[in-house]
Design an enzyme around this catalytic site. Structure first.
Site, PDB file in Angstrom:
ATOM      1  N   ASP A   1       0.650  -1.285   0.146  1.00 28.26           N
ATOM      2  CA  ASP A   1       0.044   0.447   0.140  1.00 28.26           C
ATOM      3  C   ASP A   1       0.835   0.688  -0.379  1.00 28.26           C
ATOM      4  O   ASP A   1       2.014   1.527  -0.463  1.00 28.26           O
ATOM      5  CB  ASP A   1      -0.537   0.110   0.676  1.00 28.26           C
ATOM      6  CG  ASP A   1      -2.401   1.160   1.365  1.00 28.26           C
ATOM      7  OD1 ASP A   1      -2.611   0.362   0.602  1.00 28.26           O
ATOM      8  OD2 ASP A   1      -1.908   2.199   1.609  1.00 28.26           O
TER       9      ASP A   1
ATOM     10  N   HIS B   1      -4.876  -7.464   0.504  1.00 25.43           N
ATOM     11  CA  HIS B   1      -4.457  -6.120   0.724  1.00 25.43           C
ATOM     12  C   HIS B   1      -3.877  -6.322   2.369  1.00 25.43           C
ATOM     13  O   HIS B   1      -2.348  -5.618   2.287  1.00 25.43           O
ATOM     14  CB  HIS B   1      -5.504  -4.972   0.326  1.00 25.43           C
ATOM     15  CG  HIS B   1      -5.091  -4.172   0.475  1.00 25.43           C
ATOM     16  ND1 HIS B   1      -4.235  -3.615  -0.977  1.00 25.43           N
ATOM     17  CD2 HIS B   1      -4.445  -3.064   1.275  1.00 25.43           C
ATOM     18  CE1 HIS B   1      -3.593  -2.140  -1.243  1.00 25.43           C
ATOM     19  NE2 HIS B   1      -4.006  -1.472   0.623  1.00 25.43           N
TER      20      HIS B   1
ATOM     21  N   TYR C   1      -1.775  11.588   1.276  1.00 29.37           N
ATOM     22  CA  TYR C   1      -2.554  10.931  -0.599  1.00 29.37           C
ATOM     23  C   TYR C   1      -2.550  11.813  -0.788  1.00 29.37           C
ATOM     24  O   TYR C   1      -2.675  11.857  -2.492  1.00 29.37           O
ATOM     25  CB  TYR C   1      -4.372   9.979  -0.054  1.00 29.37           C
ATOM     26  CG  TYR C   1      -3.955   8.986   0.444  1.00 29.37           C
ATOM     27  CD1 TYR C   1      -3.587   8.897   1.336  1.00 29.37           C
ATOM     28  CD2 TYR C   1      -4.774   8.274  -0.956  1.00 29.37           C
ATOM     29  CE1 TYR C   1      -3.903   7.000   1.399  1.00 29.37           C
ATOM     30  CE2 TYR C   1      -4.796   6.652  -1.116  1.00 29.37           C
ATOM     31  CZ  TYR C   1      -4.021   6.360   0.680  1.00 29.37           C
ATOM     32  OH  TYR C   1      -4.250   4.951   1.197  1.00 29.37           O
TER      33      TYR C   1
END
Lengths: 406, 397
Positions: free
Chosen positions: B182, B375, B315
């Site tokens: 990630d 994930h 982000y």
């Protein structure tokens, strides 16, 4: 109200907000847990802390929580069940006999609050610089899942289904010749009505181009279509609309963001304010500098946010985007019919994008009116009610000869 | 340790009882929306799952156990590039252990990596040999968990990638490897491209080069399947990504103010992990190590540190950095480390075929498809994950 209404299961409606709900809201506002300030000096990371804190301070300390109820209860409000959902609406008849009935649909993050300022100018034109011949009978419904309308309990309440409900509503009210108007999500509903062309609907007006963005986005993928420089600017604005986080989130996972919108007043307020740069800037100035743009005052803004909070509709309002997304995909395979009834359009200069006349014309062949207003943004009716009302009068002037009835 | 510097402080967590009481009070005062109108995840986190989580969180969950678990580990803080960096540092007893810095992602934290500490640092107790041992460094990304929050722009993955070598150097490590999934994969990928002195290998479990830049090919069945998975994510799972990449402050208000809003936002990451977590709460059937308590250890860490907004900003920073690089027409340098490894976990957002990984990493030295895991591979399947990390870096021993 007329006997027609009582005969068709229409009940009067009065807003009644409990003190307890207001106390709970006030408690949540004052005990909000705040993040650190954004690390930029502008709005590029979203709603700014300074602005939201001032809004919240005003909300807790100065805002009159009784005003929302009082404002709405001054107006004739009704509820009627259509297609399984309770539809709340305001219905103000003009004193002028030949008034043209109009159904006006709000958008997101709006509500009937956006439309309150145009009721006077539309229904009582002689008090607002117009003539008898400018009068409208006004119907302002709350979209299912919004405000005091019921929440759909099944999937499928997209713009087309809402459009059908509105035609039923107008029919129940006894209107056999009427027009429809909408911006934002209201433009989607009004567009659907135009395509459905129910008996009695003689024309529509938009202040947002719901139809063309979809078609343009498709066209943008098609290199045969060349765009001029100006159009490319507008097109990039259209694409920017679709690339907004709130649209993606509400369109994909309305339930997820719904938890925030129903549980946290500051979460709700921030999410609602983060709509477009123009309205954000205006609302920000209203709170930080005490300078409202037109009718977008602090109290008006908070009436709308408070309505969302008290009705607890953050999730159900978001679901409309999910429905719109689903319907949009389905329409690629099975496109709806064209709009064949007369269409009027007003471009407001601070709208998300300024649709050129031929975009509108390409979507709506019978374009009877196109005008660029001098002022106003995405919430045109709310911000500039007089200009908006003047647009309605001009837009529908030629349709009045076809007569109206009630 | 030969060169531990004086500016590294030991760190212990001690959350005041009042904060825990406030959290419980907020959970119990939750105002819930009506139930979604579908029978699956297609409208987002389902009411039944989130209510089950909230019930457990309020009544059964014990943060003090998580706190004790963290405090039993050697934790430190040190200032790098103006930010207080929190990290766990567990040395293996085996002398020739290979130093490894592993970076968590979003919505993760050091919590997702805790169960790998045993297998990685103490392999002989976990089916391995002395030669499999790692000295392990698990930092909290700036703005996450117990690290400080950046108060200025610029802390994108590439800047974190510059901070980590400083951290490893200050710990006295001169030859080490890096791993991440990630956001941690973005940091690790950037480290590989910066190729700081001492970094001899990287391993990732999310294919960062496939996330931006040129589209990946869809020639083989495997590639077509991966494209379909990525496409599914882009049409039904990009809301949180776009919001955090463009408007982190806006969503940040809810993430700080409402525990259920934050929990929902964190659970809504990808389809595979969502259903696994929902099953843990609704049916009491955890997948691997993704138990109710472990999920809530992570969520509660975000809540108690109040880092919803600052984590979301990472982000935004990476979005800004990517846009700037694209505008400048820059292509990043190739990864120059001796070992470049990748493991494809079957439940990941997309299962990257070897061909894609080779496009991103032309010097790929290790590729494998794991039997299980999604994930949050390290969190969910720590033993399988450990096996992958051992195999990837074996040639460096």
């Amino acid at each position: 109200m007329s006997t027609v209404e009582t005969a068709t299961d229409i009940s009067t409606f009065t807003v009644d907000i409990s003190d307890e709900a207001i106390e709970d809201l006030r408690r949540r506002i004052t005990t909000a847990r705040w993040p650190t300030k954004e690390v930029v000096d502008d709005d590029t990371q979203g709603v700014q802390t300074k602005m939201l804190q001032e809004l919240v301070r005003y909300w807790a300390e100065e805002y009159d929580f009784g005003r929302l109820e009082a404002r709405l209860n001054e107006l004739p409000q009704f509820i009627t069940e259509i297609d399984g959902v309770d539809i709340h609406f305001i219905h103000v008849k003009s004193e002028h006999e030949n008034a043209l009935p109009i159904i006006i649909t709000h958008g997101w993050p709006g509500s009937i609050i956006e439309m309150l300022g145009i009721i006077g100018p539309l229904t009582d034109p002689t008090s607002y610089g117009g003539t008898e011949a400018d009068a409208f009978d006004v119907v302002i419904p709350s979209i299912p899942g919004y405000g005091f309308s019921g929440e759909p309990t099944e999937a499928g309440w997209d713009s087309a289904r809402i459009g059908k409900a509105w035609a039923e509503l107008m029919s129940r009210l006894g209107y056999t010749s009427y027009v429809a108007q909408g911006g934002d999500q209201g433009a989607g509903v009004t567009d659907a009505m135009g395509r459905q062309a129910p008996d009695g609907l003689v024309g529509v007006h938009f202040n947002f181009l719901d139809a063309v963005p979809k078609e343009l986005l498709m066209a943008a993928l098609n290199i045969r279509l060349a765009f001029s420089g100006d159009e490319r600017d507008e097109l990039s604005k259209v694409i920017a609309v679709v690339m907004r986080g709130y649209i993606a989130e509400m369109g994909e996972h309305p339930q997820t963001i719904g938890y925030s919108l129903v549980d946290s007043p500051i979460g709700l307020a921030a999410w609602m304010l983060d709509h477009d740069a123009d309205s954000y800037g205006k609302i920000s100035r209203a709170f930080l500098e005490g300078q409202a743009s037109g009718n977008l005052t602090r109290d008006e803004i908070l009436d709308n946010i408070t309505l969302y909070w008290l009705t607890g509709t953050g999730a159900s309002t978001s679901r409309l985007y999910w429905e719109t997304g689903r319907a949009g995909k389905a329409s690629l395979k099975d496109p709806p019919p064209h709009v064949r009834i007369p269409v009027a359009y007003t471009v407001f200069p601070q709208e998300l994008f300024q649709a050129p006349r031929h975009w509108v014309k390409s979507a709506y062949h019978d374009l009877i009116y196109y005008n660029e207003a001098e002022k106003g943004g995405h919430f045109a009716a709310w911000e500039e009610p007089e200009i908006f009302a003047a647009e309605m009068r001009a837009a529908f002037e030629t349709l009045r000869d076809e007569g109206s009835a009630s | 340790m030969s060169t531990v510097q004086t500016d590294i402080q030991t760190f212990q967590i001690d959350i005041p009882e009042e904060k825990l009481a406030d959290l419980r009070r907020r959970i119990s005062a939750t105002r819930w929306p009506t139930k979604e109108l579908v029978d699956d995840r297609s409208q987002g986190v389902q009411l039944e799952a989130l209510q089950a989580l909230a019930r457990y969180w309020e009544t059964d969950y014990d943060w003090r156990k998580a706190e004790a678990k963290l405090n039993a580990l050697p934790q430190f803080t040190t200032e790098i590039d103006g930010i207080e960096i929190h990290f766990i540092h567990v040395k293996s007893e085996h002398e020739n252990a290979l130093p490894l810095i592993m970076t968590h992602g979003w919505p993760g934290s050091v919590i997702e990596l805790l169960e790998t500490i045993g297998p990685l640092t103490d392999p002989t107790a976990h089916g391995g040999t002395e030669d499999d041992a790692f000295h392990l460094v698990l930092p909290s990304v700036p703005g996450y968990g117990f690290s400080g929050e950046p108060a200025e722009r610029g802390w994108w993955a590439g800047r974190v990638a510059q901070a980590w070598p400083q951290l490893m150097n200050s710990l006295g490590y001169t030859r080490y490897v890096a791993q991440g999934g990630d956001v941690g994969a973005a940091v690790t990928d950037a480290m590989g491209r910066i190729a700081p002195q001492g970094l001899v290998g990287i391993h990732t479990n999310l294919l960062v080069p496939a996330l931006g830049g040129s589209p990946m090919p869809g020639n083989t069945d495997e590639e077509k399947a991966a494209l379909a998975q990525a496409g599914e994510f882009n049409t039904s799972g990009r809301g949180y990504f776009l919001e955090q990449a463009t408007r982190p402050q806006t969503i940040g208000y809810a993430l700080l103010d409402s525990p259920v809003a934050m929990a929902a936002w964190m659970l809504d990451h990808d389809t595979d992990s969502y259903y696994k977590i929902a099953k843990a709460f609704v049916d009491d059937q955890p997948t691997g190590n993704l138990t109710k308590d472990h999920i809530l250890d992570n969520i509660t860490t975000y809540w108690l540190t109040g880092t919803g907004a600052s984590a979301a900003r990472s982000y935004w920073e990476s979005g800004q950095a990517q846009a700037a690089a694209a505008a400048a027409g820059q292509t990043p340098p190739a990864v120059g480390t001796e070992v470049v490894g990748f493991t494809a976990f079957p439940g990941e957002i997309f299962v990257a075929p070897r061909t894609w990984v080779e496009l991103g990493y032309p010097n790929l030295t290790y590729y494998n498809k794991a039997a299980k895991g999604g994930h949050f591979a390290a969190w969910e399947e720590p033993e399988i994950f450990t096996t992958e990390v051992r195999a990837c870096f074996e040639s460096l021993r």
